[in-house]
Design an enzyme around this catalytic site. Structure first.
Site, mmCIF file in Angstrom:
data_model
loop_
_atom_site.group_PDB
_atom_site.id
_atom_site.type_symbol
_atom_site.label_atom_id
_atom_site.label_comp_id
_atom_site.label_asym_id
_atom_site.label_seq_id
_atom_site.Cartn_x
_atom_site.Cartn_y
_atom_site.Cartn_z
ATOM 1 N N ASN A 1 30.839 -0.335 6.851
ATOM 2 C CA ASN A 1 31.167 0.878 6.115
ATOM 3 C C ASN A 1 30.747 0.665 4.666
ATOM 4 O O ASN A 1 31.171 -0.299 4.025
ATOM 5 C CB ASN A 1 32.673 1.170 6.191
ATOM 6 C CG ASN A 1 33.101 1.556 7.597
ATOM 7 O OD1 ASN A 1 32.376 2.262 8.299
ATOM 8 N ND2 ASN A 1 34.270 1.095 8.025
ATOM 9 N N CYS B 1 38.670 -12.137 -0.496
ATOM 10 C CA CYS B 1 38.553 -13.421 -1.216
ATOM 11 C C CYS B 1 39.845 -14.218 -1.038
ATOM 12 O O CYS B 1 39.809 -15.439 -0.846
ATOM 13 C CB CYS B 1 38.263 -13.194 -2.693
ATOM 14 S SG CYS B 1 36.540 -12.761 -3.037
ATOM 15 N N HIS C 1 32.297 -5.264 10.660
ATOM 16 C CA HIS C 1 33.270 -5.099 11.741
ATOM 17 C C HIS C 1 32.595 -5.497 13.053
ATOM 18 O O HIS C 1 31.461 -5.082 13.312
ATOM 19 C CB HIS C 1 33.713 -3.640 11.862
ATOM 20 C CG HIS C 1 34.481 -3.124 10.686
ATOM 21 N ND1 HIS C 1 35.852 -3.051 10.676
ATOM 22 C CD2 HIS C 1 34.085 -2.654 9.477
ATOM 23 C CE1 HIS C 1 36.261 -2.546 9.525
ATOM 24 N NE2 HIS C 1 35.205 -2.291 8.774
ATOM 25 N N ASP D 1 41.065 -8.305 12.641
ATOM 26 C CA ASP D 1 41.464 -7.197 11.770
ATOM 27 C C ASP D 1 42.967 -6.944 11.922
ATOM 28 O O ASP D 1 43.507 -6.977 13.036
ATOM 29 C CB ASP D 1 40.663 -5.941 12.131
ATOM 30 C CG ASP D 1 40.738 -4.872 11.055
ATOM 31 O OD1 ASP D 1 39.719 -4.630 10.394
ATOM 32 O OD2 ASP D 1 41.825 -4.279 10.872
ATOM 33 N N CYS E 1 40.931 -9.347 -4.799
ATOM 34 C CA CYS E 1 40.167 -8.960 -3.608
ATOM 35 C C CYS E 1 40.853 -9.583 -2.401
ATOM 36 O O CYS E 1 40.986 -10.805 -2.307
ATOM 37 C CB CYS E 1 38.721 -9.434 -3.704
ATOM 38 S SG CYS E 1 37.834 -9.234 -2.143
ATOM 39 N N GLY F 1 34.194 5.685 4.202
ATOM 40 C CA GLY F 1 35.578 5.231 4.043
ATOM 41 C C GLY F 1 35.726 3.732 3.863
ATOM 42 O O GLY F 1 36.704 3.141 4.331
ATOM 43 N N HIS G 1 31.701 -6.600 4.429
ATOM 44 C CA HIS G 1 32.173 -7.163 5.691
ATOM 45 C C HIS G 1 31.557 -6.401 6.854
ATOM 46 O O HIS G 1 31.234 -5.219 6.747
ATOM 47 C CB HIS G 1 33.707 -7.120 5.778
ATOM 48 C CG HIS G 1 34.294 -5.768 5.518
ATOM 49 N ND1 HIS G 1 34.436 -5.250 4.246
ATOM 50 C CD2 HIS G 1 34.766 -4.804 6.354
ATOM 51 C CE1 HIS G 1 34.973 -4.046 4.322
ATOM 52 N NE2 HIS G 1 35.171 -3.741 5.586
ATOM 53 N N HIS H 1 31.515 -13.136 -2.773
ATOM 54 C CA HIS H 1 31.999 -11.773 -3.012
ATOM 55 C C HIS H 1 30.889 -10.870 -3.522
ATOM 56 O O HIS H 1 30.281 -11.148 -4.541
ATOM 57 C CB HIS H 1 33.146 -11.778 -4.035
ATOM 58 C CG HIS H 1 33.646 -10.395 -4.349
ATOM 59 N ND1 HIS H 1 34.768 -9.856 -3.756
ATOM 60 C CD2 HIS H 1 33.140 -9.417 -5.146
ATOM 61 C CE1 HIS H 1 34.943 -8.620 -4.198
ATOM 62 N NE2 HIS H 1 33.958 -8.333 -5.032
ATOM 63 N N HIS I 1 34.591 -5.754 -0.529
ATOM 64 C CA HIS I 1 33.968 -7.065 -0.323
ATOM 65 C C HIS I 1 33.216 -6.891 0.989
ATOM 66 O O HIS I 1 33.855 -6.634 2.025
ATOM 67 C CB HIS I 1 35.063 -8.145 -0.241
ATOM 68 C CG HIS I 1 34.557 -9.545 0.006
ATOM 69 N ND1 HIS I 1 35.081 -10.641 -0.661
ATOM 70 C CD2 HIS I 1 33.624 -10.032 0.855
ATOM 71 C CE1 HIS I 1 34.471 -11.750 -0.229
ATOM 72 N NE2 HIS I 1 33.591 -11.400 0.706
HETATM 73 P P1 5GP Z 1 36.667 -0.970 5.673
HETATM 74 O O1 5GP Z 1 37.317 0.368 5.818
HETATM 75 O O2 5GP Z 1 36.667 -1.441 4.243
HETATM 76 O O3 5GP Z 1 35.314 -1.058 6.321
HETATM 77 O O4 5GP Z 1 37.550 -1.971 6.519
HETATM 78 C C1 5GP Z 1 38.554 -2.758 5.981
HETATM 79 C C2 5GP Z 1 39.275 -3.400 7.153
HETATM 80 O O5 5GP Z 1 40.055 -4.476 6.664
HETATM 81 C C3 5GP Z 1 40.232 -2.455 7.881
HETATM 82 O O6 5GP Z 1 39.849 -2.379 9.264
HETATM 83 C C4 5GP Z 1 41.597 -3.092 7.680
HETATM 84 O O7 5GP Z 1 42.416 -2.981 8.841
HETATM 85 C C5 5GP Z 1 41.252 -4.531 7.377
HETATM 86 N N1 5GP Z 1 42.203 -5.212 6.509
HETATM 87 C C6 5GP Z 1 42.675 -4.755 5.308
HETATM 88 N N2 5GP Z 1 43.520 -5.656 4.765
HETATM 89 C C7 5GP Z 1 43.583 -6.704 5.639
HETATM 90 C C8 5GP Z 1 44.292 -7.942 5.637
HETATM 91 O O8 5GP Z 1 45.043 -8.289 4.711
HETATM 92 N N3 5GP Z 1 44.110 -8.762 6.711
HETATM 93 C C9 5GP Z 1 43.273 -8.436 7.746
HETATM 94 N N4 5GP Z 1 43.174 -9.318 8.752
HETATM 95 N N5 5GP Z 1 42.585 -7.272 7.766
HETATM 96 C C10 5GP Z 1 42.739 -6.420 6.738
HETATM 97 ZN ZN ZN Z 2 36.080 -10.619 -2.423
#
Ligand code: 5GP
Ligand code: ZN
Length: 114
Positions: free
Chosen positions: A86, A7, A105, A30, A4, A96, A103, A46, A101
């Site tokens: 999301n 994590c 935004h 991000d 993950c 999407g 989160h 997690h 995990h």
């Molecule tokens: P989701 O689409 O799951 O709501 O958003 C995942 C977010 O995690 C995306 O905006 C993506 O840019 C961000 N993200 C994915 N991998 C990483 C990473 O390794 N580091 C950081 N800082 N952000 C990440």
């Molecule tokens: Zn996790």
């Protein structure tokens, strides 16, 4: 949780720009920002989606939501911000969600269109 990405960020295996952390959650920028300011507020625990939360988790998520406004000055949120979760569903992923995990935004720093 193995494999993950969040994590791994939380335990320091993957580098990130952490701007705030406490016992409940970590906030980092991000990697692929969708607004001038784009942070991710990530619980240390997690779980993939809101559907997996228990009573203790919801209390913790409430604390996180209450904490975000107190970080306004530190994170540059004085002009307002948008929170987005999301959420993958049982039969599809229309929102999407990429990282499984939970989160939040935090989008800010400019006028956000819907
Ligand atoms: P989701 O689409 O799951 O709501 O958003 C995942 C977010 O995690 C995306 O905006 C993506 O840019 C961000 N993200 C994915 N991998 C990483 C990473 O390794 N580091 C950081 N800082 N952000 C990440
Ligand atoms: Zn996790």
């Amino acid at each position: 949780m193995e494999n993950c990405v969040f994590c791994k960020i939380i335990n320091g295996e993957i580098k990130s720009n952490i701007v705030y952390q406490d016992e409940d959650f970590v906030v980092f920028t991000d990697l692929n920002p969708k607004a001038k300011l784009h942070y991710l507020a990530v619980p240390r625990k997690h779980f993939a989606t809101l559907a997996e939360m228990n009573e203790t988790d919801s209390t913790m998520l409430g604390r996180i939501l209450a904490k975000i406004p107190t970080l306004s000055q530190k994170l540059g949120l004085q002009n307002g911000y948008r929170l987005i979760i999301n959420q993958k569903g049982e039969t599809g992923n229309d929102a999407g969600q990429e990282v499984m995990h939970l989160h939040i935004h935090i989008l800010a720093g400019e006028r956000l269109e819907m």
